[in-house]
Design a protein around this motif. Structure first.
Motif, PDB file in Angstrom:
ATOM      1  N   THR A  70      27.347 -68.520-117.586  1.00 49.33           N
ATOM      2  CA  THR A  70      26.628 -67.091-117.799  1.00 49.33           C
ATOM      3  C   THR A  70      24.977 -67.311-117.891  1.00 49.33           C
ATOM      4  OG1 THR A  70      28.067 -67.210-119.695  1.00 49.33           O
ATOM      5  CG2 THR A  70      26.075 -66.424-120.499  1.00 49.33           C
ATOM      6  N   VAL A  72      21.504 -65.037-117.991  1.00 49.92           N
ATOM      7  CA  VAL A  72      20.203 -64.054-118.694  1.00 49.92           C
ATOM      8  C   VAL A  72      19.796 -63.225-117.732  1.00 49.92           C
ATOM      9  CG1 VAL A  72      18.690 -64.263-120.718  1.00 49.92           C
ATOM     10  CG2 VAL A  72      20.653 -65.623-120.976  1.00 49.92           C
ATOM     11  N   GLN A  86      23.166 -61.294-122.270  1.00 48.05           N
ATOM     12  CA  GLN A  86      23.928 -61.953-121.051  1.00 48.05           C
ATOM     13  C   GLN A  86      24.546 -61.157-120.138  1.00 48.05           C
ATOM     14  OE1 GLN A  86      25.459 -64.571-124.183  1.00 48.05           O
ATOM     15  NE2 GLN A  86      23.634 -65.842-124.159  1.00 48.05           N
ATOM     16  N   ASP A 120      20.321 -65.919-112.593  1.00 54.00           N
ATOM     17  CA  ASP A 120      19.630 -66.035-113.699  1.00 54.00           C
ATOM     18  C   ASP A 120      17.590 -65.554-114.085  1.00 54.00           C
ATOM     19  OD1 ASP A 120      19.707 -67.568-115.889  1.00 54.00           O
ATOM     20  OD2 ASP A 120      19.193 -69.042-116.126  1.00 54.00           O
TER      21      ASP A 120
END
Length: 216
Positions: A70, A72, A86, A120
């Motif tokens: 995951t 962000v 997310q 990310d």
């Protein structure tokens, strides 16, 4: 005379029986050995297949873990619901924009590479039609690389505040704060390469940011 003939007949029969038994025993022995060999070969083949299957599972595991990671991302500009989202590592810019409610009517879709993979802390900036984008992290040139921006639209890393700093590709709130803190403690940046000393900025991130930075 009769007993002598009968005796010879019995001897011949006994010899024939012995021969038949010997032949039958020989056939059985070789057949048994063949079966044993076949079973051994089958067990060996099964073991090889099992090992190959285990190796395949081991090799597939990292790719599955990477795809399920995951990330962000910060989605800004001409989207209906700007904000922090997310998103899975396997997804792309178009997936992030859909999470942000999609484009507004003013969005200039031609300035965004919707197929780009996300990373990310990535900033996805969607410019409005007629507006010149300030370092959108998902914008690319026709050649496939990040497009160099005119000097007036670049981010001056020696004067930008946290909000302006986040217009750099891959720079979110945390990295923007770290850059400004480093600048405050060490003075103005003399070279773009000085950003490599800032916590959280690696060589790859710095190369993505350079086309959108300015020093003046």
């Amino acid at each position: 005379m009769t007993y002598e003939v009968q005796g010879k007949t019995r001897s011949k029969l006994a010899a024939i029986c012995i021969t038949v038994l010997l032949l039958a025993g020989t056939v059985w022995y070789f057949a048994h050995q063949h079966n044993v060999q076949n079973k051994a070969e089958m067990r060996q083949a099964e073991a090889l297949f099992a090992n190959a299957d285990q190796e395949k599972k081991k090799n597939d595991a990292p790719a599955e873990d990477a795809a399920s990671e995951t990330l962000v991302v910060d989605i800004k500009g001409a989207v209906k619901k700007p904000g922090i989202y997310q998103i899975a590592a396997s997804e792309r810019v178009i997936d992030g924009i859909e999470r942000a409610g999609g484009f507004t009517n003013k969005a200039d879709r031609d300035k965004i590479n919707l197929a780009q993979k996300v990373s990310d802390e990535m900033v996805i900036y969607v410019p409005e039609k007629g507006a010149q984008a300030l370092a959108p992290s998902a914008q690319e040139s026709d050649a496939g690389g990040l497009e160099s921006q005119p000097a007036q639209s670049k981010v001056n890393i020696n004067s930008a505040d946290e909000q302006e700093m986040q217009k750099l590709p891959g720079v979110g709130p945390a990295k923007a704060k770290a850059i400004i803190q480093y600048r405050t403690e060490h003075g103005s940046f003399k070279s773009m390469d000085d950003l490599a000393a800032v916590s959280g900025i690696g060589e790859k991130s710095l190369e993505q940011m350079k086309p959108f930075m300015a020093l003046y």
